[in-house]
Enzyme design. Structure first.
Site, PDB file in Angstrom:
ATOM      1  N   SER A   1      25.814 -34.679   9.879  1.00 33.96           N
ATOM      2  CA  SER A   1      26.727 -34.099   8.892  1.00 33.96           C
ATOM      3  C   SER A   1      28.113 -34.661   9.159  1.00 33.96           C
ATOM      4  CB  SER A   1      26.772 -32.574   9.032  1.00 33.96           C
ATOM      5  OG  SER A   1      27.904 -32.049   8.344  1.00 33.96           O
TER       6      SER A   1
ATOM      7  N   TYR B   1      27.805 -25.212  14.265  1.00 36.01           N
ATOM      8  CA  TYR B   1      27.216 -26.272  13.433  1.00 36.01           C
ATOM      9  C   TYR B   1      27.825 -27.627  13.773  1.00 36.01           C
ATOM     10  CZ  TYR B   1      25.583 -28.598   9.136  1.00 36.01           C
ATOM     11  OH  TYR B   1      24.995 -29.444   8.226  1.00 36.01           O
TER      12      TYR B   1
HETATM   13  P1  NAD Z   1      18.458 -26.354   3.279  1.00 32.92           P
HETATM   14  O1  NAD Z   1      18.861 -25.081   3.922  1.00 32.92           O
HETATM   15  O2  NAD Z   1      18.352 -26.424   1.795  1.00 32.92           O
HETATM   16  O3  NAD Z   1      17.060 -26.827   3.897  1.00 32.92           O
HETATM   17  C1  NAD Z   1      16.817 -26.782   5.266  1.00 32.92           C
HETATM   18  C2  NAD Z   1      15.325 -26.600   5.501  1.00 32.92           C
HETATM   19  O4  NAD Z   1      15.101 -26.550   6.920  1.00 32.92           O
HETATM   20  C3  NAD Z   1      14.784 -25.288   4.911  1.00 32.92           C
HETATM   21  O5  NAD Z   1      13.614 -25.520   4.165  1.00 32.92           O
HETATM   22  C4  NAD Z   1      14.510 -24.426   6.146  1.00 32.92           C
HETATM   23  O6  NAD Z   1      13.417 -23.526   5.974  1.00 32.92           O
HETATM   24  C5  NAD Z   1      14.198 -25.488   7.188  1.00 32.92           C
HETATM   25  N1  NAD Z   1      14.383 -24.991   8.551  1.00 32.92           N
HETATM   26  C6  NAD Z   1      15.414 -24.218   9.006  1.00 32.92           C
HETATM   27  N2  NAD Z   1      15.205 -23.903  10.291  1.00 32.92           N
HETATM   28  C7  NAD Z   1      14.026 -24.477  10.662  1.00 32.92           C
HETATM   29  C8  NAD Z   1      13.284 -24.485  11.868  1.00 32.92           C
HETATM   30  N3  NAD Z   1      13.706 -23.819  12.960  1.00 32.92           N
HETATM   31  N4  NAD Z   1      12.124 -25.178  11.906  1.00 32.92           N
HETATM   32  C9  NAD Z   1      11.668 -25.836  10.797  1.00 32.92           C
HETATM   33  N5  NAD Z   1      12.328 -25.843   9.624  1.00 32.92           N
HETATM   34  C10 NAD Z   1      13.500 -25.163   9.559  1.00 32.92           C
HETATM   35  O7  NAD Z   1      19.482 -27.468   3.808  1.00 32.92           O
HETATM   36  P2  NAD Z   1      19.885 -28.905   3.188  1.00 32.92           P
HETATM   37  O8  NAD Z   1      21.198 -28.732   2.520  1.00 32.92           O
HETATM   38  O9  NAD Z   1      18.757 -29.513   2.478  1.00 32.92           O
HETATM   39  O10 NAD Z   1      20.163 -29.691   4.554  1.00 32.92           O
HETATM   40  C11 NAD Z   1      19.205 -30.575   5.115  1.00 32.92           C
HETATM   41  C12 NAD Z   1      19.854 -31.302   6.290  1.00 32.92           C
HETATM   42  O11 NAD Z   1      21.040 -31.985   5.844  1.00 32.92           O
HETATM   43  C13 NAD Z   1      20.321 -30.378   7.408  1.00 32.92           C
HETATM   44  O12 NAD Z   1      20.168 -31.038   8.655  1.00 32.92           O
HETATM   45  C14 NAD Z   1      21.790 -30.184   7.107  1.00 32.92           C
HETATM   46  O13 NAD Z   1      22.515 -29.827   8.256  1.00 32.92           O
HETATM   47  C15 NAD Z   1      22.146 -31.569   6.605  1.00 32.92           C
HETATM   48  N6  NAD Z   1      23.347 -31.623   5.771  1.00 32.92           N
HETATM   49  C16 NAD Z   1      23.381 -31.049   4.525  1.00 32.92           C
HETATM   50  C17 NAD Z   1      24.535 -31.168   3.748  1.00 32.92           C
HETATM   51  C18 NAD Z   1      24.644 -30.591   2.358  1.00 32.92           C
HETATM   52  O14 NAD Z   1      25.737 -30.648   1.768  1.00 32.92           O
HETATM   53  N7  NAD Z   1      23.593 -30.045   1.777  1.00 32.92           N
HETATM   54  C19 NAD Z   1      25.645 -31.836   4.252  1.00 32.92           C
HETATM   55  C20 NAD Z   1      25.579 -32.398   5.524  1.00 32.92           C
HETATM   56  C21 NAD Z   1      24.423 -32.287   6.263  1.00 32.92           C
END
Ligand code: NAD
Length: 247
Positions: free
Chosen positions: A136, A149
Site C-alpha cells: 500500500s 496498517y
Molecule cells: P477487501 O477488504 O475488499 O478484501 C480483502 C479480502 O481479504 C476480503 O475478502 C477478506 O475476507 C480477506 N481477508 C481478510 N483477512 C483475512 C485472513 N486473515 N485470511 C484470509 N483472508 C482474509 O480489501 P481490498 O481493498 O480488495 O484490498 C486488497 C489488498 O490491497 C489488501 O492487501 C489491501 O491492504 C491492499 N490495498 C488496497 C487499497 C485500496 O484502496 N482498496 C489500497 C492499497 C492497498
C-alpha cells in the site's frame, strides 16, 4: 496457459479482480479467503478455472492445509499473489490502541505472507514460479491514526525484498503497491459514489480500479518480467509523486 496461481483475499475487491484477470489470461486460479461463504460463491461464478480454499492466513495450520489441498488438486503451483489483509488503514489513537488489535493486523497483513511463502516455496521453486505481494502507498505516506496498517505494509515491502534474495534464482518476488483503488462492490459504489474531488486530486485524473492493479500483477507473474525481482511497482495514479503546496 495451464499454470496454477493461488490468490489470497480473493473473495472480493482487488484479490477477486486479480483472480478474474488471471483466469482471462488462461491461468487456473485458486481463490483463498477467510470468508468461506463468499469465497466459494464467487469462485463458482468465475467458472471452471476457479477453485476456492478457505483459510485464515494468520494461522499456520490453516495455511499448510490449504496449500496441501491446492497441491492435491493440481499437483503444481506456479504463482502466489499474497493479497489478503485487514484492509482498514485507520486504527484507534495510539494511547487507546489495544495490543491485540495491533497484533492481529501484523499477523494477517505481514505474518500471513511469510506463512504462505514458507508453505508454497518448495512447489514454486520446482516450476520457477513467481510471487507478488500487495502492499500500500501507506507504507510510504501516512494520515494520523494508521500505525498498525502502515507498519504492516512497510514490513511487507521489506519482507518482499528479503524473500527475493532467499528464493532467487528460482522464484521471483515483487510487490505491487496500490494507491486509492475503488475495490468496493457495485452496491456500495452506488450508495456512496466517488466525487469529482476524489478523482481530480490524482495526477492521472481518476481513482484506481481493481483492473489497474490486476494488470500489473499479471505482468510481474509473466515471462516478460523474468529479470525483475525484489522490486516494488506503484499503481497510484501518480499520487505519491505529487508535490503539494497550500497557498
Ligand atoms: P477487501 O477488504 O475488499 O478484501 C480483502 C479480502 O481479504 C476480503 O475478502 C477478506 O475476507 C480477506 N481477508 C481478510 N483477512 C483475512 C485472513 N486473515 N485470511 C484470509 N483472508 C482474509 O480489501 P481490498 O481493498 O480488495 O484490498 C486488497 C489488498 O490491497 C489488501 O492487501 C489491501 O491492504 C491492499 N490495498 C488496497 C487499497 C485500496 O484502496 N482498496 C489500497 C492499497 C492497498
Amino acid at each position: 496457459n495451464g499454470k496454477v496461481a493461488l490468490v489470497t483475499g480473493a473473495a472480493r475487491g482487488i484479490g477477486l479482480g486479480v483472480a478474474a484477470w488471471l483466469i482471462a489470461e488462461g491461468w487456473q486460479v485458486v481463490l483463498a479467503d477467510i470468508d468461506r461463504a463468499r469465497g466459494s460463491k464467487v469462485a463458482k461464478a468465475l467458472g471452471n478455472n476457479a477453485w476456492f480454499v478457505g483459510m485464515d492466513v494468520a494461522h499456520e495450520s490453516q495455511v499448510a492445509v490449504g496449500v496441501a489441498e491446492v497441491l492435491g488438486q493440481f499437483g503444481r503451483l506456479d504463482a502466489l499473489v499474497s493479497n489478503a489483509a485487514v484492509a482498514e488503514p485507520h486504527n484507534p489513537p495510539l494511547e487507546s490502541l489495544d495490543l491485540a488489535y495491533w497484533n492481529r493486523i501484523l499477523a494477517v497483513n505481514l505474518t500471513g505472507t511469510m506463512l504462505l511463502v514458507k508453505h508454497c516455496a518448495p512447489y514454486l521453486r520446482a516450476h520457477h514460479g513467481a510471487i507478488v505481494t500487495i502492499a500500500s502507498t501507506r507504507a510510504h505516506q501516512s494520515e494520523p491514526d494508521s500505525e498498525a496498517y502502515a507498519a504492516s505494509k512497510g514490513g511487507l515491502l521489506s519482507l518482499t525484498h528479503a524473500l527475493a534474495m532467499s528464493l532467487a534464482p528460482e522464484i521471483r518476488v515483487n510487490a505491487v503497491t496500490p494507491g486509492w483503488i475503488d475495490a468496493r462492490d457495485p452496491s456500495a459504489r452506488l450508495e456512496a459514489p466517488l466525487t469529482e474531488l476524489d478523482h481530480d486530486q490524482h495526477p492521472l485524473g481518476r481513482v484506481g480500479l481493481v483492473e489497474d492493479v490486476a494488470a500489473q500483477v499479471a505482468w510481474l507473474l509473466s515471462e516478460n518480467a523474468s529479470f525483475v525481482t525484489g522490486q516494488e511497482l506503484l499503481v497510484d495514479g501518480g499520487m505519491t509523486r505529487k508535490l503539494i503546496y497550500l497557498d
